[in-house]
Write a protein that holds these residues in place. Structure first.
Motif, PDB file in Angstrom:
ATOM      1  N   THR A 204       0.836  -1.201   0.000  1.00  0.00           N
ATOM      2  CA  THR A 204       0.000   0.000   0.000  1.00  0.00           C
ATOM      3  C   THR A 204       0.868   1.248   0.000  1.00  0.00           C
ATOM      4  O   THR A 204       0.603   2.215  -0.719  1.00  0.00           O
ATOM      5  N   ILE A 205       1.908   1.256   0.811  1.00  0.00           N
ATOM      6  CA  ILE A 205       2.837   2.392   0.858  1.00  0.00           C
ATOM      7  C   ILE A 205       3.464   2.612  -0.517  1.00  0.00           C
ATOM      8  O   ILE A 205       3.542   3.747  -1.012  1.00  0.00           O
ATOM      9  N   ARG A 206       3.889   1.543  -1.155  1.00  0.00           N
ATOM     10  CA  ARG A 206       4.555   1.661  -2.461  1.00  0.00           C
ATOM     11  C   ARG A 206       3.600   2.161  -3.541  1.00  0.00           C
ATOM     12  O   ARG A 206       4.000   2.926  -4.425  1.00  0.00           O
ATOM     13  N   ARG A 207       2.336   1.714  -3.482  1.00  0.00           N
ATOM     14  CA  ARG A 207       1.372   2.137  -4.504  1.00  0.00           C
ATOM     15  C   ARG A 207       1.047   3.625  -4.399  1.00  0.00           C
ATOM     16  O   ARG A 207       0.632   4.240  -5.372  1.00  0.00           O
ATOM     17  N   HIS A 208       1.219   4.175  -3.197  1.00  0.00           N
ATOM     18  CA  HIS A 208       0.897   5.587  -2.965  1.00  0.00           C
ATOM     19  C   HIS A 208       2.112   6.286  -2.356  1.00  0.00           C
ATOM     20  O   HIS A 208       2.008   6.993  -1.360  1.00  0.00           O
ATOM     21  N   ASN A 209       3.269   6.067  -2.960  1.00  0.00           N
ATOM     22  CA  ASN A 209       4.524   6.523  -2.354  1.00  0.00           C
ATOM     23  C   ASN A 209       4.607   8.038  -2.223  1.00  0.00           C
ATOM     24  O   ASN A 209       5.364   8.546  -1.406  1.00  0.00           O
ATOM     25  N   HIS A 210       3.824   8.784  -3.018  1.00  0.00           N
ATOM     26  CA  HIS A 210       3.873  10.245  -2.936  1.00  0.00           C
ATOM     27  C   HIS A 210       3.326  10.759  -1.604  1.00  0.00           C
ATOM     28  O   HIS A 210       3.555  11.914  -1.245  1.00  0.00           O
ATOM     29  N   LEU A 211       2.611   9.917  -0.867  1.00  0.00           N
ATOM     30  CA  LEU A 211       2.047  10.324   0.420  1.00  0.00           C
ATOM     31  C   LEU A 211       3.033  10.130   1.575  1.00  0.00           C
ATOM     32  O   LEU A 211       2.769  10.569   2.686  1.00  0.00           O
ATOM     33  N   THR A 212       4.144   9.466   1.312  1.00  0.00           N
ATOM     34  CA  THR A 212       5.113   9.185   2.375  1.00  0.00           C
ATOM     35  C   THR A 212       5.907  10.440   2.704  1.00  0.00           C
ATOM     36  O   THR A 212       6.729  10.905   1.916  1.00  0.00           O
ATOM     37  N   LYS A 213       5.664  10.988   3.875  1.00  0.00           N
ATOM     38  CA  LYS A 213       6.382  12.184   4.324  1.00  0.00           C
ATOM     39  C   LYS A 213       7.582  11.836   5.197  1.00  0.00           C
ATOM     40  O   LYS A 213       8.546  12.589   5.265  1.00  0.00           O
ATOM     41  N   LEU A 214       7.519  10.704   5.881  1.00  0.00           N
ATOM     42  CA  LEU A 214       8.623  10.265   6.741  1.00  0.00           C
ATOM     43  C   LEU A 214       9.013   8.853   6.338  1.00  0.00           C
ATOM     44  O   LEU A 214       8.320   7.882   6.654  1.00  0.00           O
ATOM     45  N   PRO A 215      10.135   8.668   5.648  1.00  0.00           N
ATOM     46  CA  PRO A 215      10.578   7.322   5.299  1.00  0.00           C
ATOM     47  C   PRO A 215      11.112   6.591   6.523  1.00  0.00           C
ATOM     48  O   PRO A 215      11.468   7.194   7.541  1.00  0.00           O
ATOM     49  N   SER A 216      11.195   5.303   6.395  1.00  0.00           N
ATOM     50  CA  SER A 216      11.592   4.446   7.510  1.00  0.00           C
ATOM     51  C   SER A 216      12.896   4.879   8.170  1.00  0.00           C
ATOM     52  O   SER A 216      13.035   4.810   9.395  1.00  0.00           O
ATOM     53  N   ALA A 217      13.848   5.346   7.390  1.00  0.00           N
ATOM     54  CA  ALA A 217      15.160   5.715   7.933  1.00  0.00           C
ATOM     55  C   ALA A 217      15.071   6.839   8.964  1.00  0.00           C
ATOM     56  O   ALA A 217      15.967   6.982   9.801  1.00  0.00           O
TER      57      ALA A 217
END
Length: 290
Positions: A204-217
């Motif tokens: 789900t995260i990958r399909r909507h990657n533009h919504l990710t404001k804080l990556p796992s790192a």
């Protein structure tokens, strides 16, 4: 290889030692990390140095519960409900150290920390704040004909609490609406703890990657707490609960009433499920965004 950053709320707040500087994300009645705040109060946190974004109930509740020694902030306000009761009372009594900052100083201070710099240039808004908070502002030489500038001291919270709508177990965090100051606060902080309304798959995260404001790192721990921002809003998921905010302000009028409020909604509600039970399903249903 990625590893799960999903933890219990008790494990999350155990990462906040007494005396730590704590950043709080969100914006006034939006996306306040309330579930983490209540858990921190149950833990018995003390002598915190708060650095909230322009905020409301999250810092005020921590102050009222006796967890806070100092706060550096732009404002803590309940807007249509009046002034923040515990913040005002403690500030007037002199039992809370308050450092008044303006928006550029908060933004510039976070930006300096992100860039690993001691200071960041900001515009001088013409206030007397540099006189009252000399540790946070430094006057810069003025070039003839150019706007007067100041330097804002780097702001590096030891820990920050952030609320978002969803993340995967590895700590890829997605805001489905405005992230406010959250991304800057997370980048500037030494440790980042995020509460989310729901955990979703990495697909789900990958399909909507533009919504990710804080990556796992950037994220140290993630806690799944449905309705975790209540009584503030989680934009796109649920609205702020004005009835509960009014209840909080009323209960804050006296020590005994506030102790009863904390007993019902914090100390006596030892899990998010217990907290939601205390609120009642009908009230929550009325806040859901369809």
């Amino acid at each position: 290889m990625s590893h799960s950053k999903l933890v219990s709320i008790e494990e999350a707040v155990a990462l906040v030692p007494d005396g730590a500087s704590l950043g709080l994300g969100g914006w006034i009645f939006n996306a306040q990390p309330m579930a983490l705040v209540r858990a921190l109060i149950r833990k018995g946190a003390r002598d915190l140095d708060l650095i909230p974004a322009p905020s409301s109930i999250a810092p005020d509740m921590l102050i009222g519960a006796g967890c806070v020694r100092r706060t550096a902030c732009v404002f803590i306000s309940f807007e249509q409900f009046g002034l923040a009761p515990h913040f005002r009372r403690r500030a007037e009594a002199g039992t809370l150290e308050v450092v008044d900052l303006d928006g550029p100083a908060i933004a510039g201070g976070l930006r300096a920390a992100i860039c690993d710099l001691p200071w960041s240039p900001i515009p001088d808004l013409g206030t007397d704040l540099p006189k009252h908070a000399p540790d946070y502002y430094l006057e810069l030489p003025t070039v003839t004909g150019e706007r007067k500038m100041l330097a804002a001291k780097a702001i590096r919270p030891d820990v920050c609490f952030i609320h978002a709508q969803q993340a995967d177990e590895f700590g890829n965090v997605q805001h489905l609406a405005s992230p406010f100051f959250d991304a800057m606060l997370a980048q500037a902080s030494k440790r980042v703890i995020v509460q989310v309304d729901r955990i979703v798959s990495t697909d789900t995260i990958r399909r909507h990657n533009h919504l990710t404001k804080l990556p796992s790192a950037m994220v140290d721990a993630v806690v799944e707490v449905p309705w975790g921002a209540h009584p503030t809003a989680s934009p796109t998921a649920y609205r702020s609960d004005e009835r509960h905010l009014a209840e909080y302000v009323k209960a804050s009028a006296s020590d005994s009433a506030f102790a009863a409020y904390l007993q019902k909604y914090v100390h006596g509600a030892t899990s998010q499920a217990h907290y939601l039970d205390a609120l009642g399903g009908g009230q929550l249903a009325s806040l859901a965004v369809s």
